[in-house]
Design a protein around this motif. Structure first.
Motif, PDB file in Angstrom:
ATOM      1  N   UNK A   1       0.827  -1.204   0.000  1.00  0.00           N
ATOM      2  CA  UNK A   1       0.000   0.000   0.000  1.00  0.00           C
ATOM      3  C   UNK A   1       0.867   1.261   0.000  1.00  0.00           C
ATOM      4  N   UNK A   2       1.961   1.241   0.743  1.00  0.00           N
ATOM      5  CA  UNK A   2       2.846   2.415   0.780  1.00  0.00           C
ATOM      6  C   UNK A   2       3.482   2.646  -0.582  1.00  0.00           C
ATOM      7  N   UNK A   3       3.969   1.575  -1.187  1.00  0.00           N
ATOM      8  CA  UNK A   3       4.584   1.720  -2.517  1.00  0.00           C
ATOM      9  C   UNK A   3       3.583   2.286  -3.510  1.00  0.00           C
ATOM     10  N   UNK A   4       2.364   1.797  -3.442  1.00  0.00           N
ATOM     11  CA  UNK A   4       1.319   2.281  -4.342  1.00  0.00           C
ATOM     12  C   UNK A   4       1.051   3.761  -4.101  1.00  0.00           C
ATOM     13  N   UNK A   5       0.887   4.125  -2.833  1.00  0.00           N
ATOM     14  CA  UNK A   5       0.583   5.521  -2.508  1.00  0.00           C
ATOM     15  C   UNK A   5       1.694   6.455  -2.987  1.00  0.00           C
ATOM     16  N   UNK A   6       2.922   5.991  -2.893  1.00  0.00           N
ATOM     17  CA  UNK A   6       4.057   6.812  -3.352  1.00  0.00           C
ATOM     18  C   UNK A   6       4.046   6.927  -4.875  1.00  0.00           C
TER      19      UNK A   6
ATOM     20  N   UNK B   1      -7.908   3.979  15.049  1.00  0.00           N
ATOM     21  CA  UNK B   1      -7.921   5.315  14.429  1.00  0.00           C
ATOM     22  C   UNK B   1      -6.940   5.356  13.271  1.00  0.00           C
ATOM     23  N   UNK B   2      -7.350   4.663  12.190  1.00  0.00           N
ATOM     24  CA  UNK B   2      -6.487   4.611  11.015  1.00  0.00           C
ATOM     25  C   UNK B   2      -7.367   4.523   9.786  1.00  0.00           C
ATOM     26  N   UNK B   3      -6.785   4.744   8.622  1.00  0.00           N
ATOM     27  CA  UNK B   3      -7.537   4.551   7.384  1.00  0.00           C
ATOM     28  C   UNK B   3      -7.663   3.050   7.096  1.00  0.00           C
ATOM     29  N   UNK B   4      -6.553   2.364   7.256  1.00  0.00           N
ATOM     30  CA  UNK B   4      -6.531   0.913   7.054  1.00  0.00           C
ATOM     31  C   UNK B   4      -5.689   0.318   8.179  1.00  0.00           C
ATOM     32  N   UNK B   5      -6.188  -0.750   8.804  1.00  0.00           N
ATOM     33  CA  UNK B   5      -5.399  -1.415   9.840  1.00  0.00           C
ATOM     34  C   UNK B   5      -5.018  -2.809   9.360  1.00  0.00           C
ATOM     35  N   UNK B   6      -3.812  -3.199   9.697  1.00  0.00           N
ATOM     36  CA  UNK B   6      -3.277  -4.466   9.163  1.00  0.00           C
ATOM     37  C   UNK B   6      -2.640  -5.285  10.273  1.00  0.00           C
ATOM     38  N   UNK B   7      -2.852  -6.597  10.270  1.00  0.00           N
ATOM     39  CA  UNK B   7      -2.193  -7.484  11.230  1.00  0.00           C
ATOM     40  C   UNK B   7      -1.954  -8.829  10.590  1.00  0.00           C
ATOM     41  N   UNK B   8      -1.613  -9.817  11.391  1.00  0.00           N
ATOM     42  CA  UNK B   8      -1.402 -11.143  10.834  1.00  0.00           C
ATOM     43  C   UNK B   8      -2.753 -11.814  10.606  1.00  0.00           C
TER      44      UNK B   8
ATOM     45  N   UNK C   1     -10.535   3.080   1.723  1.00  0.00           N
ATOM     46  CA  UNK C   1     -11.259   2.307   0.721  1.00  0.00           C
ATOM     47  C   UNK C   1     -10.745   2.628  -0.681  1.00  0.00           C
ATOM     48  N   UNK C   2     -10.544   3.899  -0.946  1.00  0.00           N
ATOM     49  CA  UNK C   2     -10.086   4.295  -2.293  1.00  0.00           C
ATOM     50  C   UNK C   2      -8.738   3.659  -2.593  1.00  0.00           C
ATOM     51  N   UNK C   3      -7.847   3.678  -1.620  1.00  0.00           N
ATOM     52  CA  UNK C   3      -6.506   3.118  -1.850  1.00  0.00           C
ATOM     53  C   UNK C   3      -6.574   1.614  -2.085  1.00  0.00           C
ATOM     54  N   UNK C   4      -7.426   0.940  -1.271  1.00  0.00           N
ATOM     55  CA  UNK C   4      -7.572  -0.515  -1.409  1.00  0.00           C
ATOM     56  C   UNK C   4      -8.112  -0.873  -2.804  1.00  0.00           C
TER      57      UNK C   4
END
Lengths: 205, 639, 382
Positions: free
Chosen positions: C121-126, C290-297, C315-318
């Motif tokens: 997601x970070x690579x995409x956003x960049x 309190x995040x846009x997207x939360x990620x875990x295992x 949602x838009x980023x996903x």
């Protein structure tokens, strides 16, 4: 050697470390000794750093050698290179006959520059207090005059001139010229102008 | 800094000299060939006054690395037949007492004079201690001048006395004599043939306690000479109501006090110039002439107990006076004397109501003081590299988070105590004291000690006293950091040369002894940093604070601002951009004026911004580097 | 002087300053090392797993105290700012979508802790220019984590994987100058997300423009380890220079696996737990609410992430990631979903119990400003 109006004649020259009040004192003492007076020039100063108070006590006599420290309320002349320090001397050594030359340019002490202990006192009120605690006070804007002559460092020589100009010391310009020359061999003309300017500033008023 | 050449041959001419210059002149008139000292306010001017004319006069003058070596070097000259002088402040005398205790046993050959200058009120010292008891303790003839004339005359005479008695002699001065200038009548300047040779037949030392016996005989002879000395005299009525017995600067204050109170007919002044051994017979003649005696002297009671001892031996039917002085509390036993303290003592004893000046003036003056006076503490100069050093040390100690601290030492950086050094300095004693204390603390890990210790000392102090402590740390495996605050100068006392500067007291160039070379020779890690390079210095300090069973050294090298300023223009023009300055707001809370606190920076409470005082600012630019908002701007002046 | 820190009128408590932050948070062992207090002024600096007070600050109203996630925090205000709804106390917070995912990029998967979703997601956003840089954490050679600003794919890849040690990433955010126009993404733990939420609700003065933080990626978290003590412990057990990955497998494994070279060294989880920060016991948030997207295992599904999308930005980023085939996404197995909810609810309940043990009073919840309804829900949720 002129007869002293008062024996001993007590002069205090006070400034902030780094202002060079020793220069003035040595000039004046050298002239006085040359004229034949018994002079004692004592100093109280903080460590070789800037920021603290430097007090020069000059005792002039035709009778005997006086001590380097002065008793309370015994100053006849006070030359103050900084306003708060001038009042500090008056508080201890001044009396209703004291004559005073003051350079009204404040120098903030480290105690208040940081703003913690309050501000530098109101300058006009401070100078009025000095006026009312002395027989007569001359305000000589030595720092500003020195800047217009090219360097704030001339302030001390301008004040030396002012001190001579008010006539309370048994010295005049002629007596001090050789001392000026000896002390400032390279910058004699510039310092002589500064000295003369000091005399002008007090005789005009 | 005399008005005339200090070695002018013009007997009877009046010169305007400070006490230290007069002492130097006295030594020159006595024909010394050798002078060695270590700088120490208020004694520092003596050596350079001699050094100024040394080459011309074919004599030798040096700044030694410490008073021990200076004293011993001068003694060496004396033993080889050359008149020698050593001068120091009171703390220097503390340092040389082992040698003194021995030179009095061996005796001397040519005149050897020790000049000790004390600092009443400790205005320029870590303490105010009286050196006179050393004379009594170790057996050294002692004189104390009452004015600048005597400063010269006594010094001159002491060389003759020392040569006659074949023992070291001592002159004790104080700041108000040494640093005060007055009219001095010059004596003649005889030319002396000086040939140095050490007599191999000389007995190095007599067996104990024969040497002690000999010393006592010398002191007895000194006493006989002192009985006739013109340095002791009395002025006043034949049978005064009160007799002041005084010495040194106390004499000037007493004279003035008597004059102001108009007591010339009631009070007499017995001035003693030869303080040890006391001229007993001379004093006894006057001791019973007044019912009251007031002792006036600087720092400890010394003359006082000496005279009281004599009083104890007076015949039983003598008229013993009542004694007043520091023991009775009429004069304080701490702090400097002045005419007012003597006036108050006299007024109290003689029940005189003395009011200088008008009562109404007094009230007005007090009110003005209350309303308008502000304190003016001394501080480090703007641009001082020690301030930068304390800043980076503070940063490192805080980040390290183990309650580390600095053991301090003597120099300009002694002002690191308190806010000026951001509260990092926690101990200050004597030259080299910080390194010694660090040595001890560096062994306390076995008792659970885990606080990093940084011993901070200056470059001159390093050569003076810190090296043995460093060697001890290597030998005994002590864990500490030494920070040498190297501003390439002995600044505190007036920029005298030292082994790191590359030139000597007489102006000759010489090899530089590098601090880092000494450290490397000891096999310890040494880093050289510029304290103005904050990131580099902080990270090096953090590294060095990790535990090691051996000392580590960081040389924080940056030239003293006062020296740099004499040579060059300011490096930067510095100003505060008021748009970016957030002053008291969250994000700054006046870091520059409140915490860093340089006199070049001023807080303007009206505008709520910091300002630069352009007359005071030295243009070093350090504040610009620590401003959290980048509001202080430094523009390079020169390339 | 006017301060530009707006404060909502609902706030009950007065704000305080650095001095109180020290006495109420640092000295009580409550600091989570989020870094919100640090980097914005010269007095609070982050170094080696600690917030250090460099000099004393005299202000009695400071941003440091205000944003600290362990001083009074109005949870409703923070929640409203994100989701236009007060804090309800739901186990896993606001959920627009929940699924499991992994990166379609093999290189990313190779470096990732689990599925490489955050990295993707970070690579995409960049790449899309949605952000100019990402404020995140990377490990240094000796496995001490440090904040890092990544502005390229390579740099983001260097930040992949975790070691369970807290790092004050918000401190690095605070150090952006106020004039900076860089659009930022940030990867945060739940406590950091809470502090960030407080900052977004009351934008800070004299430091980074908080509006520039356009993308917040949260990480699931049970607890964090104290940096220096754990680091010391580790360096006695393993050769840190050879370690390339840490992992705590799901219960009932009860161990931490340390991948050293070609070996795996396992430590009993109890030994590791002793380095937990005390303050984690008082934390409500397992899934970084309190995040846009939360990620875990994704428990039991090796190599996959559990992903919760919470906001429109997320949602838009996903959607973009899906449409570019950068992420493989699969419906979350119901067992996983229920188990996650149960674990998250347990954490809330445990935390409240621990807090009440300290305060002695259900009405006083330390730093938490919660509605009684939310408290009831969290306490009784079984």
């Amino acid at each position: 050697m002129r007869q002293l109006q008062k024996d001993p004649l007590n002069l205090i020259n006070v400034g902030v470390a780094g202002q060079g009040n020793v220069v003035i004192s040595l000039l004046i003492c050298s002239g006085l000794v040359r004229e034949g007076y018994q002079v004692t020039f004592g100093q109280v100063y903080p460590s070789q750093q800037r920021g603290g108070t430097v007090i020069n006590y000059i005792r002039i006599s035709q009778e005997m050698l006086y001590s380097p420290l002065m008793p309370r309320r015994s100053a006849d002349l006070i030359l103050g290179m900084e306003p708060v320090e001038t009042l500090r001397m008056i508080h201890r050594y001044g009396n209703e006959n004291t004559l005073c030359v003051v350079n009204p340019r404040p120098i903030y002490s480290i105690d208040i520059a940081g703003g913690a202990l309050g501000d530098y006192p109101d300058l006009e009120k401070l100078l009025s207090a000095i006026d009312s605690l002395t027989a007569k006070t001359w305000r000589v804007n030595a720092t500003e005059e020195a800047k217009s002559l090219g360097n704030p460092i001339y302030a001390s020589v301008i004040l030396a001139g002012a001190l001579i100009g008010i006539g309370a010391l048994p010295l005049d310009e002629e007596v001090l010229k050789p001392a000026l020359e000896k002390r400032f061999p390279q910058q004699f003309e510039a310092n002589l102008s500064a000295f003369k300017r000091g005399i002008e500033l007090v005789t005009a008023s | 800094m005399a008005d005339i050449d200090i070695d002018i041959d013009a007997p009877g001419e009046v010169a305007f000299l400070m006490g230290n210059e007069a002492i130097a002149r006295g030594a020159l008139e006595a024909g010394i060939g050798f002078a060695a000292s270590y700088p120490g306010t208020p004694s520092s001017e003596i050596l350079p006054t001699i050094a100024e004319v040394a080459k011309k006069r074919g004599i030798y003058a040096e700044w030694s690395v410490n008073e021990m070596v200076a004293m011993e070097a001068a003694a060496g000259a004396s033993l080889a037949g050359i008149r020698a002088l050593t001068s120091m402040k009171q703390n220097g005398v503390h340092v040389i007492t082992d040698f003194l205790g021995n030179i009095v046993m061996t005796g001397t050959v040519a005149g050897l004079v020790l000049v000790a200058v004390d600092d009443p009120s400790g205005r320029n010292s870590s303490n105010e201690q009286d050196t006179r008891p050393v004379a009594r303790w170790l057996g050294i003839p002692l004189l104390e001048p009452g004015d600048f004339q005597e400063a010269k005359d006594m010094t001159r005479w002491l060389f003759d006395l020392s040569e006659e008695l074949k023992t070291i002699c001592m002159l004790r001065s104080v700041s108000k004599i040494s640093h005060t200038r007055g009219n001095v009548l010059l004596g003649d300047m005889p030319i002396r043939e000086m040939k140095a040779y050490y007599d191999l037949e000389r007995i190095a030392r007599l067996a104990n306690p024969i040497g002690h016996q000999e010393l006592l005989e010398k002191l007895a002879r000194a006493k006989e000479i002192f009985e006739l000395s013109s340095f002791n005299h009395y002025t006043g009525p034949e049978n005064p109501e009160l007799m002041i017995i005084t010495c040194g600067s106390g004499w000037l204050y007493s004279r003035e006090a008597v004059k102001i109170l108009q007591l010339e007919r009631r009070v007499g002044i017995l001035k003693i110039g030869t303080l040890f051994p006391l001229p007993e017979n001379f004093i006894e003649k006057y001791l019973t002439r007044a019912p009251k005696v007031l002792f006036v002297e600087e720092i400890d009671p010394f003359l006082e107990p000496g005279v009281k001892e004599l009083a104890a031996d007076l015949p039983p039917d003598s008229k013993r006076p009542v004694f007043y002085g520091k023991r009775s509390g009429h004069l304080k036993a701490y702090g400097e004397q002045e005419p007012d303290t003597v006036i108050e003592a006299l007024a109290s004893i003689l029940c005189i109501d003395y009011q200088p000046g008008d009562a109404a003036y007094e009230v007005e003056a007090d009110k003005a003081a209350e309303n308008h006076l502000i304190p003016r503490s001394g501080t480090l100069c703007p641009g001082c590299p020690h301030k930068a050093s304390f800043w980076v040390i503070k940063e490192a100690l805080k980040l390290d988070n183990r309650y580390g601290f600095v053991t301090g030492d003597i120099g300009c950086y002694t002002s690191g105590l308190g806010a000026g050094g951001f509260y990092v300095v926690k101990t200050v004693h004597c030259m080299g004291g910080g390194a010694g204390i660090a040595n001890g603390m560096g062994q306390l890990g076995r008792f659970g000690f885990s606080q990093p210790v940084i011993a901070a000392c200056g470059d001159s102090t390093f050569y003076h006293a810190a090296i043995p402590a460093l060697i001890n740390g290597v030998f005994n495996k002590s864990n500490f950091v030494m920070a040498v605050l190297d501003n390439s100068a002995t600044s505190m006392t007036g920029f005298q040369p030292h082994p790191g500067t590359g030139y000597t007291a007489m102006g000759d160039t010489t090899d530089v002894v590098k601090i880092e070379d000494i450290c490397r020779g000891l096999g310890i890690r040494v880093e050289i940093c510029d304290p103005f390079d904050i990131d580099d210095t902080v990270s090096k300090l953090l590294e060095l604070m990790d535990f090691e069973p051996i000392p580590r050294v960081v040389v924080m090298r940056h030239e003293c601002e006062l020296i740099r300023a004499r040579r060059e223009e300011v490096p930067y023009m510095v100003h505060v951009n008021p748009e970016r300055c957030i002053g008291q707001d969250c994000g700054c809370d006046r870091l520059c004026t409140r915490i860093f606190a340089c006199t070049g920076l001023r807080w303007n409470s009206e505008t709520g911004k910091a300002e630069i005082d352009e007359v005071v600012c030295s243009g070093c630019g350090f504040c610009a580097d620590i401003c959290p908002q980048g509001a202080i701007v430094k523009e390079a002046v020169r390339l | 002087m006017e301060r530009s820190m707006g404060r909502k009128k609902e706030r009950v408590m007065e704000n305080k300053g650095c001095k109180e932050l020290v006495s109420e948070v640092f000295e009580k062992g409550l600091c989570t090392l989020c870094g919100a207090c640090a980097g914005g002024c010269p007095y609070l600096v982050a170094y080696r797993g600690r917030i250090t007070v460099m000099d004393n600050c005299t202000l009695d109203d400071g941003q440091c105290y205000q944003y600290c996630p362990r001083t009074y925090t109005d949870m409703d205000a923070v929640s409203c700012n994100y989701f236009n709804a007060p804090y309800a106390g739901d186990a896993i917070g606001e959920v627009q979508e929940i699924f499991i995912a992994r990166s379609a990029d093999l290189e990313i998967r190779g470096k990732a802790q689990y599925g490489g979703t955050v990295t993707t997601l970070l690579c995409l956003a960049l790449e899309e220019g949605f952000i100019d840089a990402a404020v995140t954490v990377r490990n240094t050679g000796s496995w001490r984590p440090e904040s890092y600003v990544a502005s390229s794919r390579e740099e983001v890849l260097a930040t992949a994987s975790s070691n369970y040690i807290a790092c004050p990433v918000l401190e690095r955010l605070n150090r952006f100058p106020k004039e900076s126009a860089m659009q930022l993404g940030i990867v945060v733990l739940p406590c950091q997300a809470l502090a960030l939420g407080a900052m977004k609700q009351n934008p800070p003065a004299n430091r980074v423009d908080i509006c520039n933080v356009r993308l917040t990626l949260g990480l699931f978290c049970t607890w964090g380890l104290a940096q220096e003590p754990f680091h010391k412990f580790l360096s006695e057990k393993v050769d840190l220079l050879e370690v390339w990955k840490f992992d705590i497998p799901p219960p009932p494994a009860e161990r931490m696996d340390i991948y050293q070279g070609s070996d795996i060294i396992s430590l009993p989880l109890d030994e590791v737990r002793q380095f937990r920060m005390i303050t984690c016991a008082y934390c409500l948030d397992m899934t970084a609410e309190f995040a846009d997207i939360s990620v875990g295992s994704a428990e039991g599904i090796e190599g996959w992430n559990t992903v919760i999308v919470r906001t429109d930005t997320g949602k838009a980023l996903l959607e973009l990631a899906r449409s570019k085939n950068l992420l493989e996404t699969v419906k979350i197995p119901e067992g996983n979903r229920l188990h996650l909810i149960e674990a998250a609810a347990n954490k809330k309940r445990r935390a409240l119990h621990e807090i009440i043990k300290v305060t002695g009073n259900k009405g006083e919840l330390m730093y938490l400003g919660l509605s009684p309804k939310a408290v009831e829900k969290m306490m009784d949720n079984r």
